[in-house]
Design a protein around this motif. Structure first.
Motif, PDB file in Angstrom:
ATOM      1  N   ALA A  17      36.417  80.947  52.896  1.00 12.30           N
ATOM      2  CA  ALA A  17      35.285  81.620  53.536  1.00 12.30           C
ATOM      3  C   ALA A  17      35.434  81.652  55.056  1.00 12.30           C
ATOM      4  O   ALA A  17      34.715  82.379  55.736  1.00 12.30           O
ATOM      5  N   SER A  18      36.357  80.847  55.598  1.00 13.65           N
ATOM      6  CA  SER A  18      36.628  80.831  57.037  1.00 13.65           C
ATOM      7  C   SER A  18      38.106  81.139  57.260  1.00 13.65           C
ATOM      8  O   SER A  18      38.916  80.246  57.495  1.00 13.65           O
ATOM      9  N   ASN A  32      39.377  76.372  52.889  1.00 12.29           N
ATOM     10  CA  ASN A  32      38.093  77.068  52.797  1.00 12.29           C
ATOM     11  C   ASN A  32      38.297  78.546  53.116  1.00 12.29           C
ATOM     12  O   ASN A  32      38.288  78.952  54.276  1.00 12.29           O
ATOM     13  N   PRO A  54      38.228  75.044  57.353  1.00  9.25           N
ATOM     14  CA  PRO A  54      38.559  76.428  57.697  1.00  9.25           C
ATOM     15  C   PRO A  54      40.049  76.566  57.931  1.00  9.25           C
ATOM     16  O   PRO A  54      40.750  75.595  58.225  1.00  9.25           O
ATOM     17  N   SER A  76      34.808  79.468  49.262  1.00 13.03           N
ATOM     18  CA  SER A  76      34.882  78.053  49.625  1.00 13.03           C
ATOM     19  C   SER A  76      35.362  77.262  48.424  1.00 13.03           C
ATOM     20  O   SER A  76      34.814  77.389  47.321  1.00 13.03           O
ATOM     21  N   ARG A  97      38.561  71.645  52.076  1.00 14.05           N
ATOM     22  CA  ARG A  97      37.233  72.062  52.522  1.00 14.05           C
ATOM     23  C   ARG A  97      37.250  72.645  53.940  1.00 14.05           C
ATOM     24  O   ARG A  97      36.231  73.108  54.446  1.00 14.05           O
TER      25      ARG A  97
END
Length: 627
Positions: free
Chosen positions: A519-520, A517, A595, A530, A593
């Motif tokens: 986004a993290s 992921n 982080p 993501s 999915r």
């Protein structure tokens, strides 16, 4: 069809492509992504709709829960419970038998939860359609549900509404296309409560026919869930309302209603203790129930060839059905009696990440990534043919060595489960270069359980630890070589490949090095997007041992029983097969999915042994003598 979400309209538009309801003009998609296509049910909080996610190419089904209470006097409490369900699902959705929360959104002034659609039938409908449950089905139910309860209780959550309607038996599609039944899923966390020290658990919530006496007084405890599960079991065994299974003095008389059901007396005693009126006489934890269930199961197993009903399972699932309650694992480190096939060299590109620690605002590219060409030894194991092609499995030689397992105290986002650090010495072994793919699984097992289909070179997922064991056993029988899952120590050693940083590539990773992921991100890495699915194995650079996707893509099963720390971990690299939580096994590496910090070399997690999910696959190992 496109269902209008306006409670004053509820018109079902025949044209699924419409953006606005042709009857009232309301917008039909939530967040420009989720579209309702029909009503699943209605309750005091609002409605539940069958939906589709139009943002994904496959447009998978989802459940859309709309908050629209009918009782305005209790609207505030209902709103609290609705918000609470979103929080609980977000916290607990990592478990494969709890629905994943996809989104919590507002649309036209109303709140919505978007969550995973569980294809299956709840146990009340199953009871109504098929009649009373057999002893085998009750055992299967308990072996599925008890680890879920322990999982949520470990996270300080009490479900408070366990009943047949809130347990769904998942429906699966077999390789032939026929529907089969899978694991039980616990749903509806709207009544779930987070518990903190010294906190009263609040008002009476739950279905009166199933709730424990203390919960009826507004003081639910973890053992209250055990009581509700026990009452659910005796209801399913008798098909009689629990209100009628107790006499006027409050004594359970459920055995009077068993009819022709033949029940093992030891299972009866387990159920009696689960439904004891006094919490002090009841099982204190779900793990304690599971322990007693496993104890008498293992003692009685020789005179009962198979307790688990088959429900049309595939052949490899039938082969492991007897081990779903008490898994029997092969030796974690078989002696090197087999000889390795002839080895050859392969070349690959490995990646190294360095961080530019200059003044941030003057840095356009804070990460520098370079590749280095390397060679390693390998052999190819034949798996047979698939669609006219010979399918092989590439096994890479991992040299002997020693390393410090776990994370240093100053590593960002570490947890205590990654300590104490100590030196582990490992003998040489082989590990598969990639996670086992759908093509490899299909060639050997003749089915494909994966969710992310369409590219057979993606890793196989939706496989349990027991499924992975079945793959290893079948391959060992075919080849005469003792294939197995790697130990947790072997996995981390192979992932680190000589490094001491958070990742095998360096102190961080980037979106072009692993499927996670974005986004993290972790530490100095830039933020990405993501991801929504697995990727083809080998899409990203290898580590120094020539292994791909050790970070991200899918979590990978290890042989070891789950323990909360490394205190007594074997120092010779073998799997830890004593003590711990036998209902769970270790998984490593993070997934598509998760982080970035979940993908660290030292990060460890646990999954229940007999369940698979879309985030978890595996790779295999073997110890062989070098010719």
């Amino acid at each position: 069809m496109s269902q209008c979400l306006n409670p004053q309209c509820n018109y079902q538009n025949p044209d699924r492509m419409l953006s606005f309801c042709s009857h009232c003009g309301s917008k039909l998609k939530i967040g420009d992504r989720y579209r309702a296509i029909g009503i699943l049910g209605q309750g005091g909080f609002g409605k539940a709709f069958m939906g589709i996610d139009e943002a994904l190419p496959s447009q998978p089904n989802c459940v859309i829960k709309q908050f629209c209470p009918t009782d305005l006097n209790s609207a505030a409490k209902a709103a609290e419970l609705f918000q609470q369900e979103a929080v609980r699902l977000d916290d607990l959705g990592k478990h494969p038998q709890i629905p994943t929360l996809f989104a919590h959104l507002e649309h036209d002034g109303r709140q919505y939860l978007i969550q995973e659609f569980i294809d299956g039938q709840d146990l009340l409908k199953e009871l109504q359609g098929q009649g009373t449950f057999s002893e085998a089905k009750i055992r299967m139910l308990l072996s599925d549900l008890l680890p879920i309860l322990q999982f949520i209780h470990d996270r300080q959550v009490i479900h408070r509404d366990i009943k047949p309607e809130n347990i769904i038996r998942r429906r699966l599609a077999s390789a032939s296309g026929a529907a089969t039944t899978g694991s039980h899923v616990l749903v509806d966390f709207g009544a779930a409560k987070f518990v903190t020290a010294g906190m009263e658990t609040g008002t009476r919530i739950g279905s009166a026919v199933y709730i424990a006496p203390e919960q009826a007084r507004g003081k639910a405890i973890f053992a209250s869930d055990i009581y509700s599960l026990g009452v659910t079991c005796i209801h399913l065994l008798t098909n009689v309302s629990p209100f009628d299974l107790m006499d006027m003095d409050g004594t359970w008389i459920w055995r009077n209603f068993l009819g022709n059901t033949n029940l093992n007396p030891q299972l009866g005693r387990v159920l009696d203790r689960m439904i004891a009126s006094s919490p002090s006489q009841r099982y204190p934890t779900a793990q304690a129930v599971l322990h007693d269930l496993q104890s008498f199961q293992s003692l009685s197993a020789p005179s009962h060839p198979s307790y688990a009903p088959q429900f049309g399972r595939s052949s490899h699932q039938k082969a492991i059905a007897k081990t779903q309650i008490v898994p029997i694992a092969p030796s974690p480190q078989p002696p090197p009696i087999a000889i390795a096939p002839r080895l050859s060299q392969f070349s690959f590109e490995m990646a190294l990440v360095s961080v530019n620690h200059g003044i941030g605002k003057f840095i356009n590219h804070p990460l520098q990534i370079k590749t280095i060409s390397k060679n390693r030894l390998t052999y190819i194991e034949s798996l047979g043919n698939f669609q006219g092609m010979a399918i092989g499995l590439e096994m890479v030689f991992i040299p002997a060595g020693k390393f410090a397992i776990g994370s240093p105290s100053d590593e960002a986002d570490r947890s205590e489960e990654e300590s104490p650090r100590h030196i582990v010495n490992l003998a040489p072994f082989f590990m598969s270069r990639f996670a086992i793919t759908q093509r490899q699984w299909k060639a050997l097992m003749d089915n494909n359980p994966a969710m992310f289909i369409g590219n057979m070179d993606r890793p196989v997922e939706m496989v349990s630890w027991e499924d992975a064991q079945s793959f290893c056993q079948k391959l060992a029988e075919r080849t005469g070589r003792p294939y197995r899952l790697p130990s947790e120590s072997e996995w981390e050693y192979a992932c680190r490949a000589g490094t001491v940083t958070a990742f095998g590539f360096g102190e961080t990773i980037a979106a072009n090095l692993a499927n996670y992921n974005g986004a993290s991100p972790y530490k100095h890495a830039p933020q990405g997007i993501s991801n929504v699915a697995t990727t083809e194995v080998g899409s990203y650079p290898a580590n120094a041992f020539g292994l791909h996707d050790m970070h991200g893509n899918v979590w990978e099963w290890c042989m070891d029983i789950w323990h909360d720390d490394y205190d007594l971990l074997p120092k010779d690299g073998k799997a830890w097969m004593t003590g711990g939580d036998r209902s769970c096994r270790v998984v490593r590496g993070g997934s598509w999915r998760d982080p970035a910090h979940y993908c660290r070399s030292a990060k460890r997690y646990k999954n229940v042994t007999n369940q698979g999910d879309r985030y978890t696959g595996f790779r295999i190992a073997v110890t062989l003598a070098i010719p």
